[in-house]
Design a protein around this motif. Structure first.
Motif, PDB file in Angstrom:
ATOM      1  N   ASN A 199      51.443  40.212  85.337  1.00 35.03           N
ATOM      2  CA  ASN A 199      50.866  41.300  86.130  1.00 35.03           C
ATOM      3  C   ASN A 199      49.868  40.774  87.147  1.00 35.03           C
ATOM      4  O   ASN A 199      49.898  41.152  88.330  1.00 35.03           O
ATOM      5  CB  ASN A 199      50.195  42.320  85.217  1.00 35.03           C
ATOM      6  CG  ASN A 199      51.183  43.139  84.410  1.00 35.03           C
ATOM      7  OD1 ASN A 199      52.397  43.073  84.664  1.00 35.03           O
ATOM      8  ND2 ASN A 199      50.705  43.902  83.449  1.00 35.03           N
ATOM      9  N   GLN A 200      48.958  39.906  86.693  1.00 33.69           N
ATOM     10  CA  GLN A 200      47.958  39.354  87.599  1.00 33.69           C
ATOM     11  C   GLN A 200      48.611  38.503  88.685  1.00 33.69           C
ATOM     12  O   GLN A 200      48.176  38.499  89.846  1.00 33.69           O
ATOM     13  CB  GLN A 200      46.948  38.521  86.812  1.00 33.69           C
ATOM     14  CG  GLN A 200      45.993  39.325  85.959  1.00 33.69           C
ATOM     15  CD  GLN A 200      46.623  39.807  84.660  1.00 33.69           C
ATOM     16  OE1 GLN A 200      47.779  39.515  84.371  1.00 33.69           O
ATOM     17  NE2 GLN A 200      45.864  40.544  83.863  1.00 33.69           N
ATOM     18  N   GLU A 201      49.672  37.811  88.323  1.00 28.78           N
ATOM     19  CA  GLU A 201      50.329  36.938  89.289  1.00 28.78           C
ATOM     20  C   GLU A 201      51.020  37.736  90.386  1.00 28.78           C
ATOM     21  O   GLU A 201      50.924  37.400  91.573  1.00 28.78           O
ATOM     22  CB  GLU A 201      51.333  36.033  88.569  1.00 28.78           C
ATOM     23  CG  GLU A 201      51.812  34.878  89.414  1.00 28.78           C
ATOM     24  CD  GLU A 201      52.572  33.840  88.610  1.00 28.78           C
ATOM     25  OE1 GLU A 201      53.047  32.864  89.215  1.00 28.78           O
ATOM     26  OE2 GLU A 201      52.676  33.993  87.375  1.00 28.78           O
ATOM     27  N   ILE A 202      51.704  38.811  90.020  1.00 33.42           N
ATOM     28  CA  ILE A 202      52.395  39.601  91.034  1.00 33.42           C
ATOM     29  C   ILE A 202      51.387  40.309  91.930  1.00 33.42           C
ATOM     30  O   ILE A 202      51.585  40.431  93.154  1.00 33.42           O
ATOM     31  CB  ILE A 202      53.373  40.614  90.370  1.00 33.42           C
ATOM     32  CG1 ILE A 202      54.430  41.080  91.386  1.00 33.42           C
ATOM     33  CG2 ILE A 202      52.639  41.805  89.795  1.00 33.42           C
ATOM     34  CD1 ILE A 202      55.519  40.097  91.612  1.00 33.42           C
ATOM     35  N   VAL A 203      50.272  40.765  91.356  1.00 37.65           N
ATOM     36  CA  VAL A 203      49.224  41.404  92.159  1.00 37.65           C
ATOM     37  C   VAL A 203      48.614  40.399  93.131  1.00 37.65           C
ATOM     38  O   VAL A 203      48.343  40.729  94.298  1.00 37.65           O
ATOM     39  CB  VAL A 203      48.141  42.015  91.241  1.00 37.65           C
ATOM     40  CG1 VAL A 203      46.881  42.356  92.035  1.00 37.65           C
ATOM     41  CG2 VAL A 203      48.677  43.264  90.564  1.00 37.65           C
ATOM     42  N   ALA A 204      48.391  39.166  92.680  1.00 36.01           N
ATOM     43  CA  ALA A 204      47.841  38.140  93.566  1.00 36.01           C
ATOM     44  C   ALA A 204      48.788  37.853  94.724  1.00 36.01           C
ATOM     45  O   ALA A 204      48.356  37.654  95.869  1.00 36.01           O
ATOM     46  CB  ALA A 204      47.566  36.867  92.771  1.00 36.01           C
ATOM     47  N   MET A 205      50.092  37.833  94.444  1.00 37.77           N
ATOM     48  CA  MET A 205      51.066  37.618  95.515  1.00 37.77           C
ATOM     49  C   MET A 205      51.005  38.745  96.537  1.00 37.77           C
ATOM     50  O   MET A 205      51.030  38.510  97.754  1.00 37.77           O
ATOM     51  CB  MET A 205      52.473  37.531  94.925  1.00 37.77           C
ATOM     52  CG  MET A 205      52.748  36.310  94.078  1.00 37.77           C
ATOM     53  SD  MET A 205      54.477  36.333  93.509  1.00 37.77           S
ATOM     54  CE  MET A 205      54.435  35.042  92.262  1.00 37.77           C
ATOM     55  N   VAL A 206      50.953  39.987  96.047  1.00 33.84           N
ATOM     56  CA  VAL A 206      50.920  41.137  96.954  1.00 33.84           C
ATOM     57  C   VAL A 206      49.658  41.109  97.803  1.00 33.84           C
ATOM     58  O   VAL A 206      49.699  41.312  99.028  1.00 33.84           O
ATOM     59  CB  VAL A 206      51.013  42.450  96.160  1.00 33.84           C
ATOM     60  CG1 VAL A 206      50.776  43.652  97.077  1.00 33.84           C
ATOM     61  CG2 VAL A 206      52.366  42.572  95.481  1.00 33.84           C
TER      62      VAL A 206
ATOM     63  N   ASN B 294      46.675  30.095  89.803  1.00 28.03           N
ATOM     64  CA  ASN B 294      46.871  29.616  88.437  1.00 28.03           C
ATOM     65  C   ASN B 294      47.225  30.785  87.542  1.00 28.03           C
ATOM     66  O   ASN B 294      46.698  31.883  87.699  1.00 28.03           O
ATOM     67  CB  ASN B 294      45.580  28.954  87.949  1.00 28.03           C
ATOM     68  CG  ASN B 294      45.780  28.236  86.634  1.00 28.03           C
ATOM     69  OD1 ASN B 294      45.832  28.873  85.603  1.00 28.03           O
ATOM     70  ND2 ASN B 294      45.873  26.918  86.689  1.00 28.03           N
ATOM     71  N   THR B 295      48.137  30.584  86.604  1.00 27.03           N
ATOM     72  CA  THR B 295      48.567  31.676  85.748  1.00 27.03           C
ATOM     73  C   THR B 295      47.499  32.082  84.745  1.00 27.03           C
ATOM     74  O   THR B 295      47.613  33.114  84.115  1.00 27.03           O
ATOM     75  CB  THR B 295      49.840  31.283  84.974  1.00 27.03           C
ATOM     76  OG1 THR B 295      49.573  30.095  84.231  1.00 27.03           O
ATOM     77  CG2 THR B 295      50.980  31.035  85.927  1.00 27.03           C
ATOM     78  N   GLN B 296      46.450  31.280  84.589  1.00 25.32           N
ATOM     79  CA  GLN B 296      45.367  31.660  83.690  1.00 25.32           C
ATOM     80  C   GLN B 296      44.205  32.274  84.468  1.00 25.32           C
ATOM     81  O   GLN B 296      43.640  33.266  84.077  1.00 25.32           O
ATOM     82  CB  GLN B 296      44.863  30.424  82.912  1.00 25.32           C
ATOM     83  CG  GLN B 296      45.971  29.697  82.159  1.00 25.32           C
ATOM     84  CD  GLN B 296      46.652  30.576  81.134  1.00 25.32           C
ATOM     85  OE1 GLN B 296      45.995  31.387  80.499  1.00 25.32           O
ATOM     86  NE2 GLN B 296      47.954  30.442  80.989  1.00 25.32           N
ATOM     87  N   THR B 297      43.830  31.684  85.584  1.00 23.14           N
ATOM     88  CA  THR B 297      42.748  32.212  86.413  1.00 23.14           C
ATOM     89  C   THR B 297      43.183  32.151  87.858  1.00 23.14           C
ATOM     90  O   THR B 297      43.972  31.308  88.262  1.00 23.14           O
ATOM     91  CB  THR B 297      41.459  31.386  86.243  1.00 23.14           C
ATOM     92  OG1 THR B 297      41.740  30.031  86.592  1.00 23.14           O
ATOM     93  CG2 THR B 297      40.948  31.454  84.816  1.00 23.14           C
ATOM     94  N   GLN B 298      42.659  33.061  88.668  1.00 24.87           N
ATOM     95  CA  GLN B 298      42.984  33.084  90.082  1.00 24.87           C
ATOM     96  C   GLN B 298      41.934  32.286  90.836  1.00 24.87           C
ATOM     97  O   GLN B 298      40.740  32.505  90.665  1.00 24.87           O
ATOM     98  CB  GLN B 298      43.009  34.535  90.599  1.00 24.87           C
ATOM     99  CG  GLN B 298      43.960  35.438  89.845  1.00 24.87           C
ATOM    100  CD  GLN B 298      45.383  34.968  89.935  1.00 24.87           C
ATOM    101  OE1 GLN B 298      45.768  34.382  90.924  1.00 24.87           O
ATOM    102  NE2 GLN B 298      46.167  35.212  88.916  1.00 24.87           N
ATOM    103  N   SER B 299      42.351  31.370  91.681  1.00 28.21           N
ATOM    104  CA  SER B 299      41.395  30.567  92.434  1.00 28.21           C
ATOM    105  C   SER B 299      41.999  30.196  93.767  1.00 28.21           C
ATOM    106  O   SER B 299      43.202  30.224  93.956  1.00 28.21           O
ATOM    107  CB  SER B 299      41.037  29.291  91.666  1.00 28.21           C
ATOM    108  OG  SER B 299      42.198  28.497  91.472  1.00 28.21           O
ATOM    109  N   SER B 300      41.165  29.850  94.710  1.00 27.95           N
ATOM    110  CA  SER B 300      41.650  29.393  96.002  1.00 27.95           C
ATOM    111  C   SER B 300      40.686  28.364  96.547  1.00 27.95           C
ATOM    112  O   SER B 300      39.497  28.360  96.228  1.00 27.95           O
ATOM    113  CB  SER B 300      41.777  30.563  96.992  1.00 27.95           C
ATOM    114  OG  SER B 300      40.520  31.128  97.248  1.00 27.95           O
ATOM    115  N   SER B 301      41.202  27.460  97.343  1.00 29.59           N
ATOM    116  CA  SER B 301      40.382  26.461  97.995  1.00 29.59           C
ATOM    117  C   SER B 301      41.020  26.102  99.305  1.00 29.59           C
ATOM    118  O   SER B 301      42.164  26.469  99.575  1.00 29.59           O
ATOM    119  CB  SER B 301      40.250  25.206  97.113  1.00 29.59           C
ATOM    120  OG  SER B 301      41.529  24.657  96.870  1.00 29.59           O
TER     121      SER B 301
END
Length: 516
Positions: free
Chosen positions: A318-325, A454-461
């Motif tokens: 769920n978190q992964e698909i939301v991050a993609m959107v 990341n599938t455990q936590t969302q991060s960006s750099s």
């Protein structure tokens, strides 16, 4: 066309339908084509696919998914995703009939939450009954012909003709669909679900965080509430859980599928049921107020969510698909492009896991039809395709990446922003006279932006052109082959294709930059 289709559903008298026939020239179209579409919604799709040993995919059957996204009167909006199986007949019928049951004056702003829930329940009941009425004659013929198949004349010409006709009838009447419907009325959200599709509501807070809410649980063989319902009918819930499927499907609620509705006593797993075990009754949630909500609503077919979970596991799907959107909403200028980009990305992830041969590759040998519907809620789209460099073009590069400090999976997208043909000189735009594809000292350098999820936590750099991503490979560094060369680990093919299309006739870049 509208009158023709409504007559077929029993809403318009025959004499009005005859008038409609006189002016109708495109009978293959649906009457819902005349309804206004919601412009705050986008849909992305992908057909089913089976991978061969070489990683190439082929479509195993025609697309069976469906969707709807209409704007009604009185501030009413209707959305739906339909996951068909054994054909698209039920999904197509349900999308038209549900629309007729909900957008032809049945709902208005004066209705209470209880009224809306009652109308939604009635609509699903009408769809189920109306569908079986359309196949009544075929079912009766099928039952009648079955009496002619006796053991002693199996090989007779007459018997063979009967068997061929029975196969035709079976194709005509078989199949079903699972459905997820979202209704917005009086700025309230109502969800009606039958089966294994998924609905997510994402709310964005002022600090940029996304709160993800899954509305309802899938009606499947691992849903405890559903197993208790089936156990109350006299069925062995432990056996159903172990089987994982009922008549070839994991859903415990579905539209259509005459086998489990009328002939369930002939199915070993269901034969002990006191009454019809697989039903079409929707689970309804709402109304939930959308006042002041900023975010988006996602309706996903079972095929989409299964493909993502097969590739990366179910823990953070769920978190992964939301991050993609959310990432696509920040880049795209149309909701259609957002939805399609996310579906394409899931499809690529699924394929990449299969060809990688990694642990989850065995779960990714195939995927079903995928549909994603996005409805924004006061959520802004990108005004334009902005790039970090004036006049630049974002060109994606796929970079496989594994964090040596963690065992969790990380998906990385690296975007190289290349300068356009008009370069910057002392702060002003000057037409470039350089030969295309030939680098020159002093010209603009490409910048790189790295985004990781990341599938455990969302991060960006992010990094800017220092090449550190390519140098620091740690323990995962590639080993030279027998010729002393390191195999390539960055796929620049899409980058070169986009660069070539923007700078000439699309030929390979010269000067050693592109493939020769």
């Amino acid at each position: 066309m509208l009158l023709l289709q409504l007559q077929c559903l029993g809403y318009v008298p025959d004499h009005l339908c005859e008038l409609a026939k006189l002016g109708s020239h495109k009978l293959h179209q649906s009457w819902t084509d005349d309804l206004p579409l919601c412009q705050m919604c986008g849909v992305g799709t992908a057909p089913n696919c089976v991978y061969g040993p070489d990683g190439k995919g082929t479509q195993s059957h025609p697309n069976e998914d469906g969707h709807l996204r209409f704007r009604g009167d009185d501030g009413c909006f209707l959305y739906g995703v339909f996951n068909g199986y054994d054909g698209s007949r039920v999904a197509n019928f349900a999308s038209q009939c549900l629309t007729a049951e909900l957008l032809l004056g049945q709902l208005n702003s004066g209705h209470t939450d209880n009224d809306v829930r009652r109308i939604l329940t009635q609509a699903f009941d009408v769809v189920e009954k109306s569908y079986f009425e359309t196949i009544d004659d075929a079912l009766a013929e099928k039952a009648n012909l079955s009496n002619y198949l006796l053991p002693h004349n199996e090989l007779s010409p007459q018997s063979q003709k009967v068997m061929e006709r029975l196969k035709e009838l079976e194709q005509e009447v078989s199949g079903g669909a699972t459905v997820a419907v979202a209704l917005i009325l009086n700025n309230k959200l109502y969800i009606a679900n039958v089966g294994t599709n998924r609905v997510l509501l994402c709310k964005s807070s002022s600090d940029g965080q996304n709160q993800v809410l899954q509305i309802g649980r899938p009606h499947s063989t691992d849903n405890e509430d559903e197993l208790q319902r089936l156990a109350a009918l006299g069925l062995d819930s432990a056996r159903i859980r172990q089987a994982g499927q009922i008549a070839g499907q994991s859903s415990t609620r579905r539209l259509g599928d005459y086998r489990v509705k009328f002939n369930y006593n002939e199915i070993d797993l269901l034969s002990a049921a006191k009454s019809k075990p697989v039903v079409a009754e929707p689970e309804i949630h709402g109304g939930q107020s959308l006042e002041g909500v900023t975010g988006f609503l996602l309706l996903m077919s079972e095929g989409l969510i299964n493909a993502l979970e097969s590739a990366h596991g179910p823990e953070q799907a769920n978190q992964e698909i939301v991050a993609m959107v959310a990432a696509e909403l920040a880049q795209q200028t149309s909701l259609e492009a957002v939805a399609q980009s996310v579906v394409d990305r899931v499809k690529r992830l699924h394929h990449d896991v299969f060809v990688s041969g990694r642990q989850r590759a065995t779960y990714c040998s195939r995927h079903e039809d995928m549909t994603l519907l996005i409805r924004t809620l006061n959520y802004p789209l990108a005004d334009a395709a902005l790039t970090p460099t004036q006049g630049g073009r974002v060109c994606p590069v796929s970079v496989p990446y594994l964090n040596s400090q963690s065992t969790s999976k990380t998906s990385v997208t690296l975007s190289l922003v290349m300068p356009s043909q008009s370069t910057l000189t002392n702060g002003t735009n000057t037409a470039s006279t350089l030969e295309e594809g030939t680098p020159t000292p002093g010209s603009q350098s490409p910048t790189a932006t790295l985004q990781s999820t990341n599938t455990q936590t969302q991060s960006s750099s992010s990094s800017s052109g220092d090449g550190s991503l390519f140098r620091q490979r740690g323990s995962q560094a590639a080993q030279p082959d027998e010729t002393g060369r390191v195999p390539p680990y960055v796929d620049f093919s899409q980058f070169y294709r986009l660069w070539g299309s923007d700078h000439g006739d699309g030929q390979s870049m010269q000067g050693g930059l592109g493939p020769q």
